[in-house]
Structures are given as structure tokens and as C-alpha cells.
Design a protein around this motif. Structure first.
Motif, PDB file in Angstrom:
ATOM      1  N   PHE A 213       0.827  -1.175   0.055  1.00  0.00           N
ATOM      2  CA  PHE A 213       0.023   0.058   0.063  1.00  0.00           C
ATOM      3  C   PHE A 213       0.849   1.226   0.030  1.00  0.00           C
ATOM      4  O   PHE A 213       0.170   2.404  -0.242  1.00  0.00           O
ATOM      5  N   LEU A 214       2.183   0.943   0.125  1.00  0.00           N
ATOM      6  CA  LEU A 214       2.998   2.259   0.065  1.00  0.00           C
ATOM      7  C   LEU A 214       2.884   3.089  -1.211  1.00  0.00           C
ATOM      8  O   LEU A 214       2.854   4.359  -1.131  1.00  0.00           O
ATOM      9  N   PRO A 215       2.820   2.512  -2.309  1.00  0.00           N
ATOM     10  CA  PRO A 215       2.549   3.356  -3.435  1.00  0.00           C
ATOM     11  C   PRO A 215       1.431   4.421  -3.347  1.00  0.00           C
ATOM     12  O   PRO A 215       1.230   5.502  -3.728  1.00  0.00           O
ATOM     13  N   TYR A 216       0.330   3.861  -2.849  1.00  0.00           N
ATOM     14  CA  TYR A 216      -0.945   4.664  -2.843  1.00  0.00           C
ATOM     15  C   TYR A 216      -0.606   5.890  -1.885  1.00  0.00           C
ATOM     16  O   TYR A 216      -1.108   7.114  -2.194  1.00  0.00           O
ATOM     17  N   MET A 217       0.234   5.688  -0.785  1.00  0.00           N
ATOM     18  CA  MET A 217       0.294   6.695   0.212  1.00  0.00           C
ATOM     19  C   MET A 217       1.155   7.506  -0.672  1.00  0.00           C
ATOM     20  O   MET A 217       0.915   8.775  -0.239  1.00  0.00           O
ATOM     21  N   VAL A 218       2.257   7.230  -1.058  1.00  0.00           N
ATOM     22  CA  VAL A 218       3.103   8.017  -1.735  1.00  0.00           C
ATOM     23  C   VAL A 218       2.294   9.018  -2.861  1.00  0.00           C
ATOM     24  O   VAL A 218       2.555  10.217  -2.886  1.00  0.00           O
ATOM     25  N   LEU A 219       1.704   8.358  -3.731  1.00  0.00           N
ATOM     26  CA  LEU A 219       1.189   9.208  -4.669  1.00  0.00           C
ATOM     27  C   LEU A 219       0.029  10.226  -4.008  1.00  0.00           C
ATOM     28  O   LEU A 219       0.112  11.260  -4.708  1.00  0.00           O
ATOM     29  N   ILE A 220      -0.967   9.912  -2.924  1.00  0.00           N
ATOM     30  CA  ILE A 220      -1.594  10.883  -2.648  1.00  0.00           C
ATOM     31  C   ILE A 220      -0.981  11.931  -1.805  1.00  0.00           C
ATOM     32  O   ILE A 220      -1.257  13.087  -2.167  1.00  0.00           O
ATOM     33  N   LEU A 221       0.014  11.591  -1.006  1.00  0.00           N
ATOM     34  CA  LEU A 221       0.928  12.681  -0.539  1.00  0.00           C
ATOM     35  C   LEU A 221       1.697  13.300  -1.307  1.00  0.00           C
ATOM     36  O   LEU A 221       1.726  14.779  -1.335  1.00  0.00           O
ATOM     37  N   TYR A 222       2.021  12.833  -2.652  1.00  0.00           N
ATOM     38  CA  TYR A 222       2.703  13.650  -3.437  1.00  0.00           C
ATOM     39  C   TYR A 222       1.667  14.736  -4.264  1.00  0.00           C
ATOM     40  O   TYR A 222       2.292  15.956  -4.207  1.00  0.00           O
ATOM     41  N   SER A 223       0.526  14.215  -4.489  1.00  0.00           N
ATOM     42  CA  SER A 223      -0.278  15.140  -5.116  1.00  0.00           C
ATOM     43  C   SER A 223      -0.510  16.384  -4.122  1.00  0.00           C
ATOM     44  O   SER A 223      -1.018  17.306  -4.526  1.00  0.00           O
ATOM     45  N   SER A 224      -0.594  16.077  -2.725  1.00  0.00           N
ATOM     46  CA  SER A 224      -0.953  16.989  -1.747  1.00  0.00           C
ATOM     47  C   SER A 224       0.418  18.136  -1.693  1.00  0.00           C
ATOM     48  O   SER A 224       0.202  19.392  -1.639  1.00  0.00           O
ATOM     49  N   LEU A 225       1.386  17.505  -1.414  1.00  0.00           N
ATOM     50  CA  LEU A 225       2.732  18.065  -1.403  1.00  0.00           C
ATOM     51  C   LEU A 225       3.108  19.034  -2.669  1.00  0.00           C
ATOM     52  O   LEU A 225       3.801  19.985  -2.663  1.00  0.00           O
ATOM     53  N   GLU A 226       2.736  18.536  -3.898  1.00  0.00           N
ATOM     54  CA  GLU A 226       3.239  19.075  -4.849  1.00  0.00           C
ATOM     55  C   GLU A 226       2.470  20.506  -4.934  1.00  0.00           C
ATOM     56  O   GLU A 226       2.928  21.697  -5.690  1.00  0.00           O
ATOM     57  N   LYS A 227       1.272  20.502  -4.349  1.00  0.00           N
ATOM     58  CA  LYS A 227       0.552  21.993  -4.648  1.00  0.00           C
ATOM     59  C   LYS A 227       1.089  22.871  -3.391  1.00  0.00           C
ATOM     60  O   LYS A 227       0.541  24.169  -3.351  1.00  0.00           O
ATOM     61  N   LEU A 228       2.046  22.373  -2.580  1.00  0.00           N
ATOM     62  CA  LEU A 228       2.318  23.262  -1.557  1.00  0.00           C
ATOM     63  C   LEU A 228       3.253  24.473  -2.119  1.00  0.00           C
ATOM     64  O   LEU A 228       3.821  24.413  -2.972  1.00  0.00           O
ATOM     65  N   ASP A 229       2.606  25.787  -1.579  1.00  0.00           N
ATOM     66  CA  ASP A 229       3.204  27.021  -2.009  1.00  0.00           C
ATOM     67  C   ASP A 229       4.478  27.280  -1.466  1.00  0.00           C
ATOM     68  O   ASP A 229       4.701  27.409  -0.149  1.00  0.00           O
ATOM     69  N   ARG A 230       5.593  27.202  -2.285  1.00  0.00           N
ATOM     70  CA  ARG A 230       6.917  27.344  -1.834  1.00  0.00           C
ATOM     71  C   ARG A 230       7.024  28.712  -0.953  1.00  0.00           C
ATOM     72  O   ARG A 230       7.759  28.879  -0.289  1.00  0.00           O
ATOM     73  N   ALA A 231       6.148  29.690  -1.635  1.00  0.00           N
ATOM     74  CA  ALA A 231       6.221  30.985  -0.932  1.00  0.00           C
ATOM     75  C   ALA A 231       6.115  31.000   0.624  1.00  0.00           C
ATOM     76  O   ALA A 231       6.476  31.524   1.446  1.00  0.00           O
ATOM     77  N   LEU A 232       5.243  29.768   0.713  1.00  0.00           N
ATOM     78  CA  LEU A 232       4.705  29.600   2.401  1.00  0.00           C
ATOM     79  C   LEU A 232       6.108  29.401   3.158  1.00  0.00           C
ATOM     80  O   LEU A 232       6.176  29.768   4.264  1.00  0.00           O
ATOM     81  N   LEU A 233       6.856  28.416   2.491  1.00  0.00           N
ATOM     82  CA  LEU A 233       8.096  28.154   3.198  1.00  0.00           C
ATOM     83  C   LEU A 233       8.927  29.346   3.492  1.00  0.00           C
ATOM     84  O   LEU A 233       9.575  29.326   4.438  1.00  0.00           O
ATOM     85  N   GLU A 234       8.993  29.939   2.276  1.00  0.00           N
ATOM     86  CA  GLU A 234       9.908  31.140   2.352  1.00  0.00           C
ATOM     87  C   GLU A 234       9.472  32.205   3.445  1.00  0.00           C
ATOM     88  O   GLU A 234      10.142  32.671   4.246  1.00  0.00           O
ATOM     89  N   ALA A 235       8.143  32.263   3.317  1.00  0.00           N
ATOM     90  CA  ALA A 235       7.553  33.226   4.505  1.00  0.00           C
ATOM     91  C   ALA A 235       7.817  32.799   5.754  1.00  0.00           C
ATOM     92  O   ALA A 235       8.191  33.751   6.509  1.00  0.00           O
ATOM     93  N   SER A 236       7.861  31.701   6.199  1.00  0.00           N
ATOM     94  CA  SER A 236       8.073  31.059   7.327  1.00  0.00           C
ATOM     95  C   SER A 236       9.661  31.271   7.688  1.00  0.00           C
ATOM     96  O   SER A 236       9.944  31.878   8.925  1.00  0.00           O
ATOM     97  N   ALA A 237      10.497  30.965   6.632  1.00  0.00           N
ATOM     98  CA  ALA A 237      11.824  31.150   7.067  1.00  0.00           C
ATOM     99  C   ALA A 237      12.144  32.722   7.471  1.00  0.00           C
ATOM    100  O   ALA A 237      12.845  33.085   8.315  1.00  0.00           O
ATOM    101  N   ASP A 238      11.369  33.497   6.453  1.00  0.00           N
ATOM    102  CA  ASP A 238      11.603  34.909   6.902  1.00  0.00           C
ATOM    103  C   ASP A 238      11.196  35.467   8.077  1.00  0.00           C
ATOM    104  O   ASP A 238      11.801  36.524   8.355  1.00  0.00           O
ATOM    105  N   LEU A 239      10.020  34.818   8.566  1.00  0.00           N
ATOM    106  CA  LEU A 239       9.679  35.281   9.967  1.00  0.00           C
ATOM    107  C   LEU A 239      10.470  34.694  11.283  1.00  0.00           C
ATOM    108  O   LEU A 239      10.301  34.764  12.179  1.00  0.00           O
TER     109      LEU A 239
END
Lengths: 304, 377
Positions: free
Chosen positions: A182-208
Motif C-alpha cells: 500500500f506504500l505506493p498509494y500513500m506516496v501518490l496521494i501525499l505527492y499530489s498534496s505536497l506538490e501543491k504546496l506553495d513554496r512562498a509559504l516556506l520562504e515566508a516562514s523562514a523569513d519570519l
């Protein structure tokens, strides 16, 4: 599907009813689009489920018996200590598999979605999904070859001087097999979720002022939460109903709900009523967890 | 390491006057140079804008200051300290991101408190500072909303508050008003300007909107192709552009390509490729080594006449191609006899304009045009 009124209409046609689409045309579209699949689901899912529910109310029924609903004896049997222990063990295995998949899958999905070069992503994902293209039976037999006492794992362990492991026909083997499945299913779903992650949010967090680990726990994980929930639920449900891995890798020691149900219908113990009751409980548990996810997912969606 | 950098600095006393210094900074991405030797010093409390067309390297320059990019060569200093090896989370600068980058899983209040909580400030201090900054951006009543429930202008305010609450040495703004509609943009420009004046904080803003840069900034750096074309006050940039690019990019202008025919102490005579002779006042920046030149005349500096005017310099004959009425002024396109198309802006209170196609005379004073070296170095 709506029908616009004809461009030139006589005064008698200008009654309110004449401008509305007729009953037939209003329902024709949905009927044509949903009909075939709906019929399929009705005949092969809804009706059998109702039959199972009916059977679950008949105690000690065997093939050929006359169906005559008469009580909840089968459900009491489900919750007797021996059978209840099987249910708890199944739940434990499913939770364990889910946690293993999450623990192993998140770093992989994160790496592919966030860190790996963009042009490699599809190839890397493909590599992860590849095992899904082989038969699950074949994959499970491969694990037997690896895990059996004289198998690949133990010959490696003994070659490098470590003690050998006796895990085949025990719970760890089931966990390994199910996680692998079942690992591939988990990876696929997590991937599609993480792929949408806005990098600017990570930069904003570091910036703060947040360090990378702080950013991970306070931003990345909460942002990926819908994906984590969906992936975990999918793995939880499929491993709760998994039959092949516990049957082939677990041996007699790890009886699960799926195997118990199997035994009631096709095994030696043959008790259709009890098997149906177990199925109903399983369906209920799965539906409940889906409902919880939908509710949780909805509330988090309206908050955003 | 930070200490060492401070002591090694050549101008230790000057350092304290500048909040941000860039020294010959280069940035190369996969073989493509985005920033080529950018240098500027930003004074404490200054509103400094980096202006340029898209792809000129202005955002990369800002990201180098914020720490999201490390320079391929050169040095970035904040308050006199080298930032080259300092990660963004340890720089005394906070950023207002182009699309705000608000954390949509947190309320407005938690978004703003994020930086303070990371710094592990006490509960009451966090409360006090967040409330204070919410008041500053007039968002007190929205503290418990989620970013998705806010309008563009409100998100902009939250983004500002989230950066300001940390009391940074430098506030970095990446196209802060780019996503807002015109009316809201004008309003936020005023608010940004007020904030800057009230806080006395150093603002570094990246924008492609020349009007925004002109109206808000103390100084502007105009960038093109990864290089700084000119750094100066809005007035200097507009009235005394150093390169044809700056003249053309800031405001409207008419450019004439030509070469220097003769020169004396106070003026230059330029002959354009089409044969026009233009007299240009000499500016202190003019180098006598320049031969190929481009003359820039702003549309509002050109006078229109129906009969030949009495002025002797820079009078040319042409035809009105068309005129557009724009309320406060009339925008005219005039075709000179020599073939050039010029744009001219006339105040509307002047006498009614001739019809399209009718002959016209144009004139401008030598001090109202500027001669620039054709190839900027």
C-alpha cells in the motif's frame, strides 16, 4: 441540459409552463450519464449489500438453508471475546500499516514533490508505482521467498554474522507485506498534496525566523494535512480488508477479520450468517471512518 | 564570522549609516546571469525602490537581500554585517511577498503572531504587539478570520502586519500592490507612504510600476538586464535620466538617434539620422567622448503652434496625425516633415487644436531635452 425556448413563439406559448424544460428533457441527461454505472452499482453493490445485511440476521445459516431473519445472534457472536480479539488485531494491523506507510511514504513524497529536480519527478513517481503493475499475489510470494527461514533476508543476515529472524507466519511479516503493497498509494496521494504546496509559504516562514524543522512542522505538515488524512484513510481501509497478505504471510497466528469472513463463506467453518454480520460490522467501520474524514475535510475546507 | 566581517569592512563608520549594502553582487542560475554586479547603498529610514521591466533581475536582487538566494559573487550587508552566509531566518529583514504568502491554515491573528512565537516571546508581549500592529493596519476586527475569507486589500494589510510586527531593520516589499486593482492600489500607496513616515523604517520595494516608484520612493534604482542603469531621486530619474533606457522606461518620451555635430561650453548640436538639428543644453553628466547620441524630449515639454513660432532653436514642421482628448490634457501624435512620429501632450485649456492632417509647428527649449550616450556601458 436546458432547452431554450424557440426564438419566435406565438402568444399562447408564452405561459410560464411553456418556457420551462419538459420533465422528460430535464431528466434525460442525468439518466443517460448516470444510468449505466448506476445500474451496475445497484445490481452488484447495493443489492448484495442488502442481501448480506439480511443474511446477517439469520443465525447458523449454511448453504441451501431457507433464509428467515430472526435476530441479532450473529452480532453477539461478532463481539464475543475470541472474535472481538480478531477485530482488534485487524484494526491494530491496519493502524500499524498506515503508520508505517506514512512514516516511509512522507519523506519519499516530500523529496519527489519538493526537493527533486522537476524534470525527474514523473520518472521517480513512475518508479514508485511500478510495483503496482505486478500481481499482488506474485508480490506476496516474493516476500515469502525473502522472509522464510532459509530465505534471502536470513542468508544475508547470516552472511554478515547477524542472528537470523523468524518473522514469516508472524505479525511483522504481515506488516511488511501490507506496507509494501500500500506504500505506493500513500506516496501518490501525499505527492499530489505536497506538490501543491506553495513554496512562498516556506520562504515566508523562514523569513519570519523559523528554522527548517520549525517550518516543516508548522507549515508543511499542516498544509499537507488533507493529503495525510486521505492517504492514511485509504491505506487503513485497504489494509483492514486485505486478505492475501495476512493469509500468505501471517500464518495461523494472525487471524484477521478478512480471513475470518473468508472462512465463514469458503472455509471449513461455513457460517454465512456470522460471516455476513462480520461484513456488516466491517462496512460500518469503514463507512464511519470515511464519514469522519469527509466531515473533518469539509470543516477544514470552509476554514480556508 | 559575523563579527569578523564587520571588522574587516573598509568603511566601518559609514556602515552604520546604511541599512542595506550590495557590493558587486552577481547571481547566476543554471548558466544564466540574473544579476550582474549590482551595487547600491540604502540609507537608514529610506524608501528605496528597485524598478525595472519583468525579467530585469529586480526580484532576484530583493531575494538576495532577504536571503532566499545566495550571491554567486559579491556581498550583501545589512546594518553593516555581511549576510552572505546568514540564512533568511536569521536576517533582520522581513518580507511582504508578492502574493502575500499568508498561512491559510492559521487565523489572521496567528499569522501575525507567527514570527513572535518563533522567537519565544512571552504571551502578553505577543498579544500586545499583535494587537498594536493590527491597529496600525486597521484590521482589528479581522483577527479571527482566515486569509481565504479576506479581500485582496485586507490580505495585503495582514502581510504587512505580519512583517512589521517583528520590528525588522529592513522591510522588503516584492511588488506589494501588484495584485490589487487600480483604486485600491492608489489607496494602499498612500497608506504605505504613511506607514513609512510614521515608522521611520527602511523600506525596499520592488516594482515594475514606474508611477508607484516615482510617487513613493526617496530613491529609485532602475534595473535592466540584471544591471543597475541609474540610482537617483524620482526627480533625477525623470528629469536627468542617464541612459536612453531610463528616459524611455520612466514616463513617456520622444527619442531621436543621431550624432554630435558640434559643441560649445553650454550647448550641444545634435544631427539626427533623419537630418534634424537639435540644440541640447549641456548637462554635467555629458562626456565629450560621446559621439553617437540619443536625444530625449518629454511630450509635455513640446509646444505646438499653428504658425511658425519666433523661437530660433528646435522648431520643426509637421502634421497632426491624430489627437486624443484625455480630460486634463490632449495627447497628440505629430508626424514631422522629416518622418519622425512625436507624441506631444498639451494642456486642454489652450486654444482648440487644428483638425487631423493640418500643418503644425513644434518647438522646445534646449534645456527641456537631454542628450544621452547611445550605448550605455
Amino acid at each position: 441540459m436546458s432547452v431554450s425556448p424557440p426564438p419566435f413563439s406565438s402568444t399562447s406559448d408564452l405561459t410560464p409552463d411553456a418556457t420551462k424544460p419538459r420533465w422528460g428533457t430535464r431528466w434525460l441527461g442525468p439518466l443517460v450519464l448516470l444510468g449505466p454505472a448506476g445500474l451496475w452499482l445497484l445490481l452488484l453493490l447495493v443489492l448484495p449489500t442488502l442481501v448480506i445485511f439480511q443474511l446477517s440476521l439469520v443465525p447458523n445459516i449454511r448453504p441451501g438453508d431457507i433464509v428467515n431473519p430472526s435476530g441479532i445472534d450473529n452480532y453477539l457472536l461478532v463481539f464475543n471475546p475470541t472474535n472481538f480479539r480478531v477485530i482488534v488485531r485487524s484494526l491494530g494491523l491496519a493502524v500499524g500499516t498506515t503508520l508505517l506507510c506514512l512514516g516511509l511514504g512522507f519523506p519519499v513524497a516530500y523529496w519527489i514533490a519538493v526537493l527533486a529536480p522537476k524534470r525527474w519527478r514523473n520518472l521517480l513517481l513512475l518508479g514508485f508505482i511500478l510495483p503496482l503493475w505486478t500481481s499482488s499475489l506474485l508480490r506476496t510470494y516474493a516476500w515469502i521467498t525473502i522472509l522464510r527461514p532459509t530465505g534471502v533476508l536470513n542468508s544475508i543476515l547470516s552472511t554478515i554474522g547477524l542472528p537470523t529472524l523468524e518473522i514469516l507466519n508472524r505479525t511483522p511479516a504481515v506488516l511488511v507485506g501490507m506496507s509494501y503493497s500500500f506504500l505506493p498509494y500513500m506516496v501518490l496521494i501525499l505527492y499530489s498534496s505536497l506538490e501543491k504546496l506553495d513554496r512562498a509559504l516556506l520562504e515566508a516562514s523562514a523569513d519570519l525566523g523559523a528554522t527548517p524543522p520549525q517550518t516543516f512542522w508548522k507549515i508543511t505538515v499542516p498544509q499537507a494535512l488533507p493529503g495525510i488524512a486521505a492517504g492514511s484513510l485509504l491505506v487503513f481501509i485497504t489494509s483492514l480488508g486485505d486478505f492475501i497478505d495476512p493469509e500468505l504471510l501471517g500464518g495461523a497466528s494472525s487471524m484477521t477479520v478478512a480471513r475470518l469472513i473468508y472462512n465463514q463463506f469458503l472455509g471449513q467453518t461455513q457460517n454465512w450468517g456470522f460471516g455476513s454480520a462480520l461484513s456488516v460490522v466491517l462496512i460500518f467501520a469503514v463507512s464511519l471512518s470515511i464519514a469522519l474524514l469527509l466531515k473533518y475535510g469539509d470543516s477544514s475546507a470552509t476554514q480556508r | 564570522m559575523l563579527q569578523a566581517a564587520t571588522h574587516n569592512s573598509d568603511l566601518p563608520t559609514l556602515d552604520s549609516d546604511f541599512d542595506v549594502e550590495l557590493r558587486k553582487v552577481f547571481k547566476v542560475f543554471n548558466g544564466e546571469t540574473a544579476v550582474r554586479g549590482v551595487e547600491f547603498n540604502i540609507r537608514r529610514g529610506e524608501f528605496f525602490s528597485i524598478l525595472g521591466p519583468s525579467g530585469c533581475g529586480k526580484t532576484t536582487t530583493l531575494r538576495l537581500v532577504a536571503g532566499f538566494e545566495t550571491p554567486s559573487a559579491g556581498e550583501v550587508l545589512i546594518r553593516g554585517k555581511s549576510m552572505t552566509h546568514v540564512p533568511p531566518h536569521r536576517r533582520p529583514a522581513n518580507t511582504v511577498f508578492q502574493n502575500y504568502a499568508l498561512f491559510d491554515h492559521m487565523t489572521v491573528w496567528n499569522n501575525i503572531a507567527f514570527g513572535l512565537r518563533i522567537k519565544r516571546l512571552g504571551r502578553s508581549e505577543v498579544q500586545q504587539r499583535v494587537d498594536e500592529v493590527l491597529q496600525l493596519v486597521k484590521m482589528e476586527t479581522f483577527a479571527n478570520r482566515y486569509p481565504k475569507q479576506l479581500s485582496g486589500g485586507q490580505r495585503q494589510r495582514v502581510a504587512l502586519a505580519r512583517a512589521l510586527v517583528n520590528r525588522p531593520a529592513v522591510l522588503l516589499l516584492d511588488e506589494p500592490l501588484g495584485a490589487l486593482d487600480l483604486k485600491l492600489r492608489k489607496q494602499m500607496q498612500v497608506e504605505l507612504s504613511n506607514l513609512h513616515q510614521n515608522l521611520g523604517l527602511t523600506f525596499v520595494m520592488v516594482t515594475h510600476d514606474q508611477e508607484e516608484a516615482l510617487s513613493l520612493s526617496d530613491r529609485i534604482a532602475v534595473m535592466k538586464d540584471g544591471k543597475i542603469e541609474q540610482v537617483g531621486t524620482p526627480n533625477e530619474i525623470y528629469e536627468r535620466p542617464r541612459t536612453p533606457f531610463v528616459a524611455d522606461f520612466i514616463g513617456d518620451t520622444n527619442l531621436f538617434e543621431g550624432h554630435l555635430e558640434s559643441t560649445d561650453g553650454s550647448s550641444l548640436l545634435v544631427r539626427t539620422h533623419s537630418g534634424l538639428k537639435i540644440v541640447v543644453s549641456r548637462t554635467p553628466e555629458w562626456s565629450d567622448r560621446t559621439h553617437q547620441t540619443i536625444v530625449s524630449v518629454r511630450p509635455e515639454k513640446i509646444h505646438l503652434h499653428c504658425a511658425p513660432p519666433e523661437t530660433s532653436h528646435n522648431t520643426f514642421e509637421g502634421r497632426l496625425k491624430h489627437a486624443m482628448y484625455l480630460g486634463t490634457h490632449v495627447h497628440c501624435v505629430v508626424e514631422l516633415v522629416s518622418g519622425e512620429m512625436l507624441t506631444v501632450r498639451q494642456a486642454t485649456h489652450l486654444e482648440t487644436l487644428p483638425e487631423d492632417g493640418s500643418p503644425l509647428y513644434l518647438s522646445w527649449s534646449p534645456s527641456d531635452c537631454i542628450a544621452l550616450a547611445a550605448r550605455s556601458t
